[in-house]
Write an enzyme that holds these catalytic residues in place. Sequence first.
Site, short mmCIF file in Angstrom:
data_model
loop_
_atom_site.label_atom_id
_atom_site.label_comp_id
_atom_site.label_asym_id
_atom_site.label_seq_id
_atom_site.Cartn_x
_atom_site.Cartn_y
_atom_site.Cartn_z
N CYS A 274 0.83 -1.20 0.00
CA CYS A 274 0.00 0.00 0.00
C CYS A 274 0.87 1.26 0.00
CB CYS A 274 -1.00 -0.04 1.16
SG CYS A 274 -2.38 1.10 0.91
N HIS B 212 -3.64 -4.87 0.41
CA HIS B 212 -3.12 -5.26 1.72
C HIS B 212 -2.97 -6.78 1.80
CE1 HIS B 212 -2.88 -1.49 3.93
NE2 HIS B 212 -3.91 -1.09 3.22
N GLU C 32 -1.14 -8.47 3.57
CA GLU C 32 -0.91 -8.97 4.93
C GLU C 32 -2.19 -9.22 5.70
OE1 GLU C 32 -1.34 -4.52 5.86
OE2 GLU C 32 -1.16 -5.87 4.15
#
Length: 234
Positions: A88, A174, A176
Amino acid sequence: MRILVIQHSSKEHAGGFRPLFERDGHQIVTCTAPQEIGDVDLSNVDGLWVLGGPMQVWEADELPWLAKEIEVIREAVVERKLPYFGICLGHQLLAHVLGGTVGVAAQSEVGLLHANKIGAPPMLDAVPGRFPCFQWHSAEVSQLPAGATILAETDYCAVQAMAWGRSVSSVQFHAELDVATLSDWYEIEGCEEALRQEIGDAADHVFDDLAASEPALSRMRACLYQHWLTGFTA
């Protein structure tokens, strides 16, 4: 390896990548910006990850610590040739450092959406052509840096994933994020309300949607991570 992870809140961490780091025995050193960015020393790290945050690339003139972070990335990628992965904001900062352009997105993307691979990039080798990913951004890479390659896109954002050489890569989405990580995000004041404002009633089942998509999200994370590790032998 000793890997430095720059994050912009103690709650916005490497999320679903952390078990992969732990499994492989890497030493993770975290730097929470802005408080600790002035203490970064790249001389004793083998790679750099930079995560997301609510600030924007173009705010560096008003945020001296962000200007410092940009210089840390420049030193890591351009001068020291360290393997790098950005998520990001970390994706956008990389593009900026390499001479690309970051600006306000024509269309914000928020929530669990889908991206499309471009070609057959090794970075996403085990990922299907269309794959789920969690988005939360209102800025985008509008001009690709020289020498970079686009690896994934969405209808509203042309640069969802990019690579610059074999050891430097980043994603707008994102990667993660999993259920536990979103739970941590919700501990940040105003986060839940902000997400609800963006996606409305879809926020009621965002945790269920993430859980249902976790097998695909986990495969995507593993693929990104394993490809990034090849940068150490590039």
